[in-house]
Design an enzyme around this catalytic site. Structure first.
Site, PDB file in Angstrom:
ATOM      1  N   ARG A  76       1.165  -1.375   0.022  1.00 48.02           N
ATOM      2  CA  ARG A  76       0.290   0.162   0.083  1.00 48.02           C
ATOM      3  C   ARG A  76       1.147   1.658   0.206  1.00 48.02           C
ATOM      4  O   ARG A  76       1.697   1.252   0.738  1.00 48.02           O
ATOM      5  CB  ARG A  76      -0.734  -0.270   1.756  1.00 48.02           C
ATOM      6  CG  ARG A  76      -1.844  -1.431   1.098  1.00 48.02           C
ATOM      7  CD  ARG A  76      -3.026  -0.732   2.361  1.00 48.02           C
ATOM      8  NE  ARG A  76      -3.752  -2.152   2.469  1.00 48.02           N
ATOM      9  CZ  ARG A  76      -4.766  -2.533   3.230  1.00 48.02           C
ATOM     10  NH1 ARG A  76      -5.227  -1.646   4.109  1.00 48.02           N
ATOM     11  NH2 ARG A  76      -5.564  -3.600   3.141  1.00 48.02           N
TER      12      ARG A  76
ATOM     13  N   ARG B 269       1.758   0.880  10.337  1.00 46.09           N
ATOM     14  CA  ARG B 269       0.927   1.339   8.856  1.00 46.09           C
ATOM     15  C   ARG B 269       2.642   1.720   8.033  1.00 46.09           C
ATOM     16  O   ARG B 269       3.387   2.008   8.171  1.00 46.09           O
ATOM     17  CB  ARG B 269       0.775   2.851   8.881  1.00 46.09           C
ATOM     18  CG  ARG B 269      -0.550   3.140   7.842  1.00 46.09           C
ATOM     19  CD  ARG B 269      -0.606   4.423   8.007  1.00 46.09           C
ATOM     20  NE  ARG B 269      -1.665   4.749   9.478  1.00 46.09           N
ATOM     21  CZ  ARG B 269      -2.580   4.433   8.566  1.00 46.09           C
ATOM     22  NH1 ARG B 269      -3.595   4.156   7.437  1.00 46.09           N
ATOM     23  NH2 ARG B 269      -3.734   4.554  10.164  1.00 46.09           N
TER      24      ARG B 269
ATOM     25  N   GLU C 156      -7.136  -0.628  15.167  1.00 46.43           N
ATOM     26  CA  GLU C 156      -8.350  -1.867  13.878  1.00 46.43           C
ATOM     27  C   GLU C 156      -6.992  -2.728  13.313  1.00 46.43           C
ATOM     28  O   GLU C 156      -6.148  -2.768  12.887  1.00 46.43           O
ATOM     29  CB  GLU C 156      -8.653  -0.609  12.493  1.00 46.43           C
ATOM     30  CG  GLU C 156      -9.109  -2.106  11.422  1.00 46.43           C
ATOM     31  CD  GLU C 156      -9.299  -1.298  10.366  1.00 46.43           C
ATOM     32  OE1 GLU C 156      -9.806   0.200   9.874  1.00 46.43           O
ATOM     33  OE2 GLU C 156      -9.309  -1.860   8.964  1.00 46.43           O
TER      34      GLU C 156
ATOM     35  N   SER D 241     -11.514  -6.256   9.235  1.00 47.62           N
ATOM     36  CA  SER D 241     -12.200  -5.507   9.061  1.00 47.62           C
ATOM     37  C   SER D 241     -13.257  -6.585   7.784  1.00 47.62           C
ATOM     38  O   SER D 241     -12.013  -7.532   7.249  1.00 47.62           O
ATOM     39  CB  SER D 241     -11.781  -4.551   8.341  1.00 47.62           C
ATOM     40  OG  SER D 241     -12.816  -3.534   7.216  1.00 47.62           O
TER      41      SER D 241
ATOM     42  N   ARG E 134       0.346  -5.773  12.458  1.00 43.43           N
ATOM     43  CA  ARG E 134      -0.452  -5.616  13.241  1.00 43.43           C
ATOM     44  C   ARG E 134      -0.545  -6.386  14.164  1.00 43.43           C
ATOM     45  O   ARG E 134      -0.961  -6.186  15.920  1.00 43.43           O
ATOM     46  CB  ARG E 134      -2.209  -4.545  13.179  1.00 43.43           C
ATOM     47  CG  ARG E 134      -1.507  -3.481  12.178  1.00 43.43           C
ATOM     48  CD  ARG E 134      -2.665  -2.915  11.637  1.00 43.43           C
ATOM     49  NE  ARG E 134      -2.157  -1.622  11.123  1.00 43.43           N
ATOM     50  CZ  ARG E 134      -3.352  -0.813  11.028  1.00 43.43           C
ATOM     51  NH1 ARG E 134      -5.035  -1.179  10.739  1.00 43.43           N
ATOM     52  NH2 ARG E 134      -2.672   0.275   9.835  1.00 43.43           N
TER      53      ARG E 134
END
Length: 416
Positions: free
Chosen positions: A257, A272, A344, A347, A384
């Site tokens: 990403r 991130r 988070e 999801s 994460r």
RNA sequence: GGAGAGGUGGCUGAGUGGUCUAAAGCGCUCGCCUGCUAAGCGAGUGGGGGACGAAAGUCCCCUCGAGGGUUCAAAUCCCUCCCUCUCCGCCA
């Protein structure tokens, strides 16, 4: 993409949806565009029909008649050409606009504008009382398990090296997750991470989020930000017998990403990053059963976090915060001691027929063919989860110790 | 990377400019026949879209790997791209 028939049959539903999502879209314009496109198409088809009839007459006409007929045919041909060009243009114009209409939200999704309106459904697990908790980066660096400084020299910001037992833990976590999912009927999958544009378009990442995707220009390929892309596209253009649904896959892949527009956000450590590994669940399912399937996927995500002894909460994402393709979405946020916040880690979305329509994936039974439904959910976002494990199990002396049960899953009882 | 062959319905496969409205076979579905099964006989059998209609349905358009072009007319001729196969080279 939602069903264009809705413009004719239930425009109120689209209006309501736009309101719920707090968007500004000129529906009237779209409706008129659709009507004029249909009218043009009708004219164009009528003329084409005439042309075909004439063609047959010419084929069987005498030499004399042929000359006259050919003259007539020439004129029709010109008209057909210009009219079908016009039709095509209108069609494109309509679809360019239509493609931007987001999925119809589920009636149970909480209505709201931003993530602040997301609804907490439950909290599970009690965060441990850790005095002066260290960040995962501090723990990892001290123990020689994480190095982002050198990674930045090699690859730039938002990259990392993982070492030693952390690597061992990653492989054991992935293995544990794939085993669990396999038992639950998810076919373990290693999908391609380089895909063509159509896969990204079909899943709804293009055109909206194209700035988040790495492009390999020489070969017109793109690095996926999640294996959802390659899993969703797996059955492109297929018609699947409803007897064979649901089809469930567990994809393990690296995700890439660009994180454009996140400068200054989560800049420290591996929370991130541009590259991370993930196990993703994906279901192709009977449209009648996608709500159940969604709850099922959420339950599996919870089960994994419970096994990993990570305190978490479940959030029902509000209408304004949903992506274009999701009708409903649950996020799970894990307790991160150094931030004293839930963040988070998974999801899961029910994208109903939105992706399936774009990718042309249908299911058939006695009643005919219908667009199937697709759902996706994070089973294990490795980075994460490693953060949550390190931080929630840290000891005052800088080491990390896991319970016996957890140690069995991770293959490591103590990091020191 | 180089050389060659090829992509037609669920499958095999015919079709090199005009009833292609895509042959034929296999498969599948239904029916007939029949102690049962098989064989045999007959019928049906892709997908998308549009117009009219309350609906059933009727009519029409698109679809022969994809996209363009030539032509009054394209599965068929031309161009570009994609994919598959064979051989050579390289390679974890």
């Amino acid at each position: 993409m939602i069903d264009p028939q809705l413009l004719k049959t239930n425009i109120e539903a689209i209006e309501e949806n736009i309101r719920k999502r707090d968007l500004n879209i000129d529906l009237d314009k779209l409706k008129h565009l659709d009507e004029s496109r249909r009218a043009l198409k009708f004219e164009s088809e009528k003329l084409r029909s005439e042309q075909k009839k004439l063609g047959k007459e010419i084929a069987s006409a005498s030499e004399k008649d042929k000359v006259i007929l050919l003259e007539k045919a020439e004129k029709i041909s010109d008209k057909v050409k210009s009219l079908s060009e016009e039709t095509q243009q209108k069609d494109e114009e309509f679809f360019d606009a239509w493609i931007k209409i987001p999925n119809i939200v589920n009636s149970s999704s909480p209505v709201g504008k931003t993530d602040e309106d997301n609804k907490e459904i439950k909290k599970v697990g009690e965060p441990k009382n850790i005095k002066n908790p260290m960040t995962h980066l501090e723990i990892g660096e001290n123990l020689g398990l994480i190095d982002v400084e050198r990674a930045s020299k090699i690859s730039g910001s938002r990259f990392s090296y993982l070492f030693g037992d952390l690597v061992k833990i990653q492989f054991n976590l992935v293995s544990y997750t794939l085993n669990k999912l396999s038992e639950k009927g998810f076919n373990p999958t290693i999908p391609p991470v380089l895909v063509r544009e159509n896969a990204l378009f079909g899943t709804g990442f293009f055109p909206d989020d194209s700035d988040q995707v790495y492009e390999v220009q020489n070969d017109d390929l793109f690095l996926v930000g999640t294996s959802e892309v390659s899993l969703a596209a797996l059955h492109t253009d297929e018609i699947i017998d409803m007897k064979n649904l649901p089809l469930r896959y567990a994809g393990y892949s690296t995700c890439f990403r660009r994180e454009a527009g996140t400068y200054g956000k989560d800049t420290s450590g591996i929370f991130r990053v541009h590259q991370f590994d993930k196990v993703e669940m994906f279901s192709f399912c009977d449209p009648e059963k996608s709500n159940e399937e969604h709850e099922h996927i959420l339950a599996i995500e919870e089960e994994i976090l419970k096994d990993l002894e990570i305190p978490y909460r479940v959030v029902d994402v509000c209408t304004g915060d949903l992506g274009a393709s999701a009708a409903k979405k649950y996020d799970i946020e894990a307790w991160i001691p150094s931030q004293q916040k839930y963040r988070e880690v998974t999801s899961c979305s029910n994208t109903t027929d939105f992706q399936a329509r774009r990718l042309n994936m249908r299911t058939k039974n006695e009643d005919g063919n219908t667009i199937l439904h697709t759902l996706n959910g994070t089973a294990l976002a490795v980075g994460r989860i490693l953060i949550a494990l390190l931080e929630n199990n840290q000891q005052p002396d800088g080491s990390v110790t896991f319970s016996d049960d957890l140690g069995t899953i991770l293959g490591v009882n103590k990091l020191s």
